[in-house]
Design an enzyme around this catalytic site. Structure first.
Site, PDB file in Angstrom:
ATOM      1  N   ASN A   1       0.838  -1.202   0.000  1.00  0.00           N
ATOM      2  CA  ASN A   1       0.000   0.000   0.000  1.00  0.00           C
ATOM      3  C   ASN A   1       0.870   1.247   0.000  1.00  0.00           C
ATOM      4  O   ASN A   1       2.012   1.217   0.462  1.00  0.00           O
ATOM      5  CB  ASN A   1      -0.881  -0.001   1.259  1.00  0.00           C
ATOM      6  CG  ASN A   1      -1.832   1.177   1.302  1.00  0.00           C
ATOM      7  OD1 ASN A   1      -2.469   1.515   0.307  1.00  0.00           O
ATOM      8  ND2 ASN A   1      -1.937   1.816   2.459  1.00  0.00           N
TER       9      ASN A   1
ATOM     10  N   HIS B   1       0.692   5.151   1.513  1.00  0.00           N
ATOM     11  CA  HIS B   1      -0.075   5.967   2.458  1.00  0.00           C
ATOM     12  C   HIS B   1       0.534   7.374   2.501  1.00  0.00           C
ATOM     13  O   HIS B   1       1.753   7.513   2.586  1.00  0.00           O
ATOM     14  CB  HIS B   1      -0.025   5.335   3.855  1.00  0.00           C
ATOM     15  CG  HIS B   1      -0.803   6.111   4.864  1.00  0.00           C
ATOM     16  ND1 HIS B   1      -2.184   6.090   4.915  1.00  0.00           N
ATOM     17  CD2 HIS B   1      -0.399   6.974   5.824  1.00  0.00           C
ATOM     18  CE1 HIS B   1      -2.594   6.898   5.869  1.00  0.00           C
ATOM     19  NE2 HIS B   1      -1.537   7.444   6.440  1.00  0.00           N
TER      20      HIS B   1
ATOM     21  N   ASP C   1      -2.798   0.716   8.128  1.00  0.00           N
ATOM     22  CA  ASP C   1      -1.656   1.622   7.938  1.00  0.00           C
ATOM     23  C   ASP C   1      -0.521   1.351   8.932  1.00  0.00           C
ATOM     24  O   ASP C   1       0.067   2.292   9.488  1.00  0.00           O
ATOM     25  CB  ASP C   1      -2.112   3.085   8.052  1.00  0.00           C
ATOM     26  CG  ASP C   1      -3.152   3.437   6.992  1.00  0.00           C
ATOM     27  OD1 ASP C   1      -3.111   2.842   5.904  1.00  0.00           O
ATOM     28  OD2 ASP C   1      -4.000   4.306   7.267  1.00  0.00           O
TER      29      ASP C   1
ATOM     30  N   THR D   1      -0.549  -5.344   6.609  1.00  0.00           N
ATOM     31  CA  THR D   1      -0.850  -6.300   7.676  1.00  0.00           C
ATOM     32  C   THR D   1      -2.268  -5.981   8.169  1.00  0.00           C
ATOM     33  O   THR D   1      -2.833  -4.944   7.783  1.00  0.00           O
ATOM     34  CB  THR D   1       0.171  -6.167   8.826  1.00  0.00           C
ATOM     35  OG1 THR D   1       0.213  -4.801   9.224  1.00  0.00           O
ATOM     36  CG2 THR D   1       1.563  -6.613   8.396  1.00  0.00           C
TER      37      THR D   1
HETATM   38  C1  GRF Z   1      -2.954   8.937  -2.557  1.00  0.00           C
HETATM   39  O1  GRF Z   1      -2.604  10.076  -1.827  1.00  0.00           O
HETATM   40  C2  GRF Z   1      -2.605   7.681  -1.797  1.00  0.00           C
HETATM   41  O2  GRF Z   1      -1.463   7.810  -1.014  1.00  0.00           O
HETATM   42  C3  GRF Z   1      -3.812   7.517  -0.897  1.00  0.00           C
HETATM   43  O3  GRF Z   1      -4.902   7.896  -1.690  1.00  0.00           O
HETATM   44  C4  GRF Z   1      -4.472   8.812  -2.703  1.00  0.00           C
HETATM   45  C5  GRF Z   1      -4.867   8.204  -4.004  1.00  0.00           C
HETATM   46  O4  GRF Z   1      -4.596   9.043  -5.094  1.00  0.00           O
HETATM   47  N1  GRF Z   1      -3.868   6.174  -0.384  1.00  0.00           N
HETATM   48  P1  GRF Z   1      -4.569   8.448  -6.550  1.00  0.00           P
HETATM   49  O5  GRF Z   1      -5.926   7.767  -6.781  1.00  0.00           O
HETATM   50  O6  GRF Z   1      -3.443   7.487  -6.675  1.00  0.00           O
HETATM   51  O7  GRF Z   1      -4.412   9.645  -7.459  1.00  0.00           O
END
Ligand code: GRF
Length: 210
Positions: free
Chosen positions: A103, A105, A141, A137
């Site tokens: 993921n 974040h 986050d 996990t």
């Molecule tokens: C990003 O900031 C990502 O880190 C978070 O959600 C946002 C998604 O943006 N999990 P995108 O759809 O990739 O433009």
């Protein structure tokens, strides 16, 4: 690992960065839980197969996650890249894809898990903010960290300005992390991230833009 799927819920700019990075492996599908996700059209326009598994069609979180796992297995995705995928995944789903579920974040974890990270960073008054790519996990986050990028928080920043600064770094570190995992240079072993090569790992662990 030779193939990957990207899971999205909306805009898909991280998906776009991953697809444009020409990763060593085939993107076998982009899957969205929302049929209206803008990223689906972009992926389709580049010839990437798209699928929708609409969470609203399932009676429970477990039923949705079972259908999602089946869709991933059907297309043959080995590595699963969450890119703005706005669903909390069940422990069974996470266990099924352990070590091959990643993921991105938008904060320097473990600071600011959850939503509205840029507002939270501004409210806390931190001087440094950023983003994190991590193995997933069961706890939200919280998984073992692969790469982080730091950005400054500037006087007068709004959440949108800070988000844009962080997003530019997301588009750099997510492909780097995905490449390292696909190439087998970086793995999850006993709950910790292990790199083949210490020098590479030190170089990639934290990105501090000039
Ligand atoms: C990003 O900031 C990502 O880190 C978070 O959600 C946002 C998604 O943006 N999990 P995108 O759809 O990739 O433009």
């Amino acid at each position: 690992m030779n193939s990957y799927v990207i899971l999205i819920s909306g805009r898909g700019s991280n998906m776009q960065a991953l697809l444009e990075a020409r990763l060593p492996g085939q993107c076998v599908a982009v899957i969205s839980n929302r049929p209206e996700a803008a990223g689906l059209a972009w992926a389709a326009s580049r010839g990437v197969p798209t699928r929708v598994v609409d969470h609203r069609q399932y009676p429970s979180r477990e039923a949705f996650d079972t259908a999602l796992a089946e869709a991933i297995e059907r297309v043959g995705g080995e590595l699963v890249l969450l890119a703005g995928f706005m669903r909390i995944l069940t422990p069974d789903f996470v266990a099924h894809f352990a070590g091959r579920l990643i993921n991105i974040h938008p904060s320097l974890l473990p600071a600011f898990p959850g939503l509205h990270t840029h507002e939270a960073a501004l409210a806390a008054g931190v001087r440094v903010h950023g983003c994190t790519v991590h193995f997933v996990t069961p706890a939200l986050d919280c998984g073992p960290i692969i790469i982080q990028a730091a950005v400054p928080v500037l006087a007068g920043d709004t959440p949108d300005a800070l988000a844009a600064r962080v997003l530019r770094q997301e588009h750099i570190i997510y492909p780097q992390a995905a490449r390292a995992v696909l190439e087998g240079r970086c793995r999850l072993v006993d709950g910790r991230v292990v790199w083949d090569d210490d020098a590479t790992s030190a170089d990639l662990a934290l990105r501090v833009p000039a």
